[in-house]
Design an enzyme around this catalytic site. Structure first.
Site, mmCIF file in Angstrom:
data_model
loop_
_atom_site.group_PDB
_atom_site.id
_atom_site.type_symbol
_atom_site.label_atom_id
_atom_site.label_comp_id
_atom_site.label_asym_id
_atom_site.label_seq_id
_atom_site.Cartn_x
_atom_site.Cartn_y
_atom_site.Cartn_z
ATOM 1 N N GLU A 196 14.119 -16.130 0.711
ATOM 2 C CA GLU A 196 14.448 -17.200 1.670
ATOM 3 C C GLU A 196 13.375 -18.288 1.658
ATOM 4 O OE1 GLU A 196 14.867 -15.529 5.552
ATOM 5 O OE2 GLU A 196 16.158 -13.921 4.807
ATOM 6 N N ASP A 198 0.830 -1.204 0.000
ATOM 7 C CA ASP A 198 0.000 0.000 0.000
ATOM 8 C C ASP A 198 0.870 1.261 0.000
ATOM 9 O OD1 ASP A 198 -2.827 0.943 0.428
ATOM 10 O OD2 ASP A 198 -1.925 1.851 2.208
HETATM 11 C C1 GLC Z 1 -4.313 2.960 -0.572
HETATM 12 C C2 GLC Z 1 -5.538 2.095 -0.428
HETATM 13 C C3 GLC Z 1 -6.679 2.944 0.039
HETATM 14 C C4 GLC Z 1 -6.321 3.539 1.380
HETATM 15 C C5 GLC Z 1 -4.983 4.282 1.304
HETATM 16 C C6 GLC Z 1 -4.455 4.558 2.676
HETATM 17 O O1 GLC Z 1 -4.444 3.909 -1.545
HETATM 18 O O2 GLC Z 1 -5.814 1.450 -1.638
HETATM 19 O O3 GLC Z 1 -7.884 2.251 0.131
HETATM 20 O O4 GLC Z 1 -7.311 4.430 1.789
HETATM 21 O O5 GLC Z 1 -4.000 3.531 0.656
HETATM 22 O O6 GLC Z 1 -4.024 3.382 3.266
#
Ligand code: GLC
Length: 546
Positions: A250, A198
């Site tokens: 690993e 993310d």
């Molecule tokens: C990413 C995710 C989204 C979230 C953001 C903060 O963009 O896809 O849904 O709100 O990160 O974590």
């Protein structure tokens, strides 16, 4: 092909109105039918759900709302038995303000080791009453929140590129690296095939945290022209991903790290995909493109060129849990949205409503075009049913923090996260047996139900199945690409292996050469020779090119 599951809205086995891991396990065979290689699960970790689970309070457990770690183990074992790998979401830029590390930071002195785990600064102004810099949150409003110190006085500020409930980690602190390395191993030990990372471009911030003209997404240097965004694409990130890549190596078998990085242009995004770092990155340029010939040609070309240059597969994606679903986007001219609505903002009753029929027609054609391209494909749950957004959600049920942080000016992403329809009838269209649902479904949702589409050979589900079968049988994913000219400017045509793909984006019919029809977005009867050799507007066809 990787299929994204947003667990809260997939299938609710225990009937509490929230999807769960047992619900996913129960439907694995159904997903397998789509010829999926791996599932990517959006977060299911303990979380106060201020940002749909992307506010994690414990990275190494399952939220009771979704089940238990045993449920996860069962899910992974069953998936394995069906040849499905599981990729999970790693959220390393920030955690929840309920995470033990953040609670400890709040209970400690400024300058302490506990505070170092996050990005705390003194405020500007005479009494520290102004934020430390001018950065703005992705969800609206300032990217800083001031805390009250343990002695009751107004204190330091902490950085949050997203909601105030999501404090950003300080990736200059070694303890943060250790924390995430342990988390990687925890899930790798349980058998996951990899991680979707993310906000992968933002973990490291420029140590001086300089003012910046644009938004937290780093896309605008307005007022600071020529500046590199200080929260975006910092060189130290490559070291982090090198380290994670080494950890994954690993473990036996293929593992994948996929970057969710809103970096443009594509060449710069491709810089993240290297043999010793990430294996893939989402191609948001393709997702965001206007659906008209010129833009599509250009985005397809630059995507293929950009990733070819680093010897990695290009990826293709049309929808996810952060954007208006493409069946709805395509219900507006050129696949756009009503004026002024940005990606991820959603549509409401005050907006022009989409033409859903046209949206679905174009969505089917677009999916066929995407599924014929060489590279990796990501599908978002429900797109195989032709699902549209809920564009008439009442304000009082909206949950996306964007809605509250902008006083309703931006509606947020709830519309694309509506619980899936599995059966035509029943209060929640088969999402569960109780009728409870964390977000209401729109009227007529049951008409999209999987049960209704399963045996209807003209359904969107059948079209996806047929296209995915052919994609596999003809090895299109690892295929080749060459434009095919001669149909005019309004038609997009290309050849991948022995398939000629033709998409009519114009307003008049197009005459086709006399090849066998493999698949067509209007009439999914694979193998049926077409009687009339024309392609109607907004139709896509696969012909056997001999
Ligand atoms: C990413 C995710 C989204 C979230 C953001 C903060 O963009 O896809 O849904 O709100 O990160 O974590």
């Amino acid at each position: 092909m990787i299929y994204q599951i947003y667990p809260r809205s997939f299938r609710d086995a225990n009937g509490d109105g929230e999807g769960d891991l047992q619900g996913i396990t129960a439907e694995l065979a159904n997903i397998r039918e789509l010829d999926v290689d791996a599932l990517w699960l959006s977060p299911f970790y303990p979380s106060p759900q201020r940002d749909g689970g992307y506010d994690v309070s414990d990275y190494r457990d399952v939220d009771p709302m979704f089940g238990t770690l045993e449920d996860f183990d069962t899910l992974i074992a069953r998936a394995d038995g069906l040849g499905l790998r599981i990729i999970i979401d790693l959220v390393p830029n920030h955690c929840s303000f309920e995470h033990a590390l953040f609670r400890a930071a709040l209970g400690s002195e400024p300058g302490s080791a506990e505070r170092e785990v996050f990005i705390f600064r003194n405020g500007k102004g005479e009494n520290g009453e102004l934020p430390p810099n001018n950065w703005q949150s992705h969800f609206g409003g300032p990217a800083w929140t001031r805390i009250t110190e343990t002695d009751g006085t107004a204190g330091q500020w902490y950085l949050h590129l997203f909601d105030s409930s999501q404090p950003d980690f300080n990736w200059h602190a070694p303890v943060v690296h250790e924390e995430f390395e342990q988390t990687l191993r925890f899930w790798l030990d349980r058998g996951v095939a990899g991680f979707r990372v993310d906000v992968a471009h933002s973990l490291v911030k420029h140590p001086e945290l300089p003012d910046w003209g644009g938004r937290a997404d780093g896309n605008s240097s307005e007022g600071f022209p020529g500046h590199e965004a200080p929260m975006f694409g910092q060189p130290e990130l490559h070291d982090i991903y090198r380290r994670w890549n080494a950890i994954m190596r690993e473990y036996d078998g293929d593992r994948v790290l996929c970057a969710e990085a809103s970096i443009s242009p594509v060449e710069r995004l491709a810089d993240w995909v290297r043999p010793d770092q990430m294996q893939q990155a989402f191609n948001f340029a393709f997702l965001g493109t206007k659906w008209e010939p010129e833009s599509l040609r250009s985005v397809i070309e630059t995507s293929l060129r950009g990733f070819d240059a680093v010897n990695a597969p290009t990826t293709w994606v049309l929808s996810n849990h952060d954007v208006v679903r493409h069946a709805t986007r395509f219900g507006y001219p050129h696949g756009g949205r009503p004026d002024g609505i940005r990606d991820g903002d959603g549509i409401g009753t005050g907006d022009a409503q989409p033409d859903t029929q046209r949206g679905l027609t174009l969505a089917r054609a677009a999916a066929m075009l995407m599924l014929a391209l060489p590279g990796g494909v990501y599908l978002y749950q429900g797109e195989e049913l032709g699902l549209a957004d809920h564009t008439e959600l009442p304000d009082e049920v909206r949950q996306d923090p964007t809605f509250a942080r902008t006083d309703g000016a931006r509606l947020g992403r709830d519309g694309c996260r509506i619980p899936l329809p599995w059966a035509q009838h029943g209060e929640t269209a088969g999402f569960n047996d109780t009728g409870a649902s964390w977000l209401p479904q729109p009227t007529g949702w049951g008409n999209y139900a999987r049960s209704e589409q399963q045996n209807d050979r003209r359904s969107t589900l059948s079209l996806y199945r047929a296209a995915l079968d052919q994609r596999r049988a003809l090895n299109l994913g690892s295929g080749s690409f060459a434009w095919y000219d001669g149909f005019g400017d309004d038609v997009l045509a290309f050849v991948n292996r022995e398939v000629l793909v033709v998409m009519n984006l114009g307003s008049s019919e197009v005459a086709l050469p006399g090849f066998d029809v493999l698949l067509d977005s209007d009439n999914v009867i694979p193998g049926t020779p077409k009687t009339s050799h024309t392609l109607v507007p907004e139709q896509c066809i696969w012909l056997r090119f001999k």
